[in-house]
Design a protein around this motif. Sequence first.
Motif, PDB file in Angstrom:
ATOM      1  N   SER A   3       1.063  16.638  12.284  1.00  0.00           N
ATOM      2  CA  SER A   3       1.949  17.143  13.038  1.00  0.00           C
ATOM      3  C   SER A   3       1.564  17.194  14.711  1.00  0.00           C
ATOM      4  O   SER A   3       2.102  17.891  15.399  1.00  0.00           O
ATOM      5  N   ASP A  61       6.870  16.114  11.118  1.00  0.00           N
ATOM      6  CA  ASP A  61       6.045  16.655   9.966  1.00  0.00           C
ATOM      7  C   ASP A  61       4.939  15.849   9.676  1.00  0.00           C
ATOM      8  O   ASP A  61       3.802  16.373   9.413  1.00  0.00           O
ATOM      9  N   HIS A  84      10.134  23.272   2.080  1.00  0.00           N
ATOM     10  CA  HIS A  84       9.810  22.294   3.232  1.00  0.00           C
ATOM     11  C   HIS A  84       8.419  21.876   2.956  1.00  0.00           C
ATOM     12  O   HIS A  84       7.931  20.341   3.133  1.00  0.00           O
ATOM     13  N   GLU A  85       7.324  22.671   2.816  1.00  0.00           N
ATOM     14  CA  GLU A  85       5.928  22.194   2.829  1.00  0.00           C
ATOM     15  C   GLU A  85       5.935  21.453   1.360  1.00  0.00           C
ATOM     16  O   GLU A  85       5.053  20.540   1.397  1.00  0.00           O
ATOM     17  N   GLU A 110      10.148  13.395   9.257  1.00  0.00           N
ATOM     18  CA  GLU A 110      10.660  14.432   9.313  1.00  0.00           C
ATOM     19  C   GLU A 110      11.393  15.151   7.977  1.00  0.00           C
ATOM     20  O   GLU A 110      12.266  14.095   7.576  1.00  0.00           O
ATOM     21  N   GLU A 127      13.806  25.952   5.873  1.00  0.00           N
ATOM     22  CA  GLU A 127      13.067  26.336   7.264  1.00  0.00           C
ATOM     23  C   GLU A 127      14.030  27.329   7.923  1.00  0.00           C
ATOM     24  O   GLU A 127      15.102  27.524   7.404  1.00  0.00           O
ATOM     25  N   ARG A 167       6.988  18.054   2.486  1.00  0.00           N
ATOM     26  CA  ARG A 167       6.095  17.157   3.306  1.00  0.00           C
ATOM     27  C   ARG A 167       4.659  16.748   2.797  1.00  0.00           C
ATOM     28  O   ARG A 167       4.389  15.498   2.802  1.00  0.00           O
ATOM     29  N   PRO A 223       8.479  26.435   8.815  1.00  0.00           N
ATOM     30  CA  PRO A 223       8.513  25.951   7.458  1.00  0.00           C
ATOM     31  C   PRO A 223       8.303  26.815   6.208  1.00  0.00           C
ATOM     32  O   PRO A 223       7.491  27.734   6.277  1.00  0.00           O
TER      33      PRO A 223
END
Length: 219
Positions: A86, A101, A59-60, A130, A15, A63, A55
């Motif tokens: 979100s 998230d 991160h993605e 998160e 991030e 998630r 992000p």
Amino acid sequence: MTVLIQSKLSRPIAEQRFLLCDRTPEQYRHLLAALGEERSVRLTYDRGKIELVMPLELHEFSRELIGLFIRILVAELGLKLKSLGSTRLDRPDLDRAAEPDLAYYIQNQPKVAGKTINLNTDPPPDLVVEIDITHTDIDKLNLYASLGIPEFWRYNGQEWKIYALQTDRTYQELSQSPTFPTIEKAQLYQFLAASEQDEIAAEAQLRHQLRSSVISDLQ
């Protein structure tokens, strides 16, 4: 004051974070309006602090896969689900707002099914997730406890932490999820590792494990 928060050297960059300090609620809402709803940047407001998060791939990936993990658990365990993604959890009366998230109604899904959520009259989401792989200066435990989130998950790219809200409005860390008490942390780690090679195969494997466990419990 604007601060660019650097990620820790021991962790991959997942991030980009920017911190704005000493900001009023009006400035936060002006920033929301300026950025618009069709944006990739997520904002958190906590009593004068505004954190903007952009992000990146890791991160993605985390998630999306943790979200899929939750949906599989809900489906295979015969539970109900309303997803908020979100969606902004806005509490002007607390001088706080968050765009997590992931957020879900599970236990309270029947109370909010088919509704547009209003936190002034509806219960808060049952579960918030998160992904914080890089450092954040927002006290997420205090933030989500103040919003009354019963269960809060944090994933830092290596470890899944589970927190349950106590009667004194603080979180206690647990080894297992109150929502999914039969699920071990190792199952998420295995699912994420398998998904790096093939997400479809990882999903099939997890569903098979869960169904086999149900059959075993019935015998």
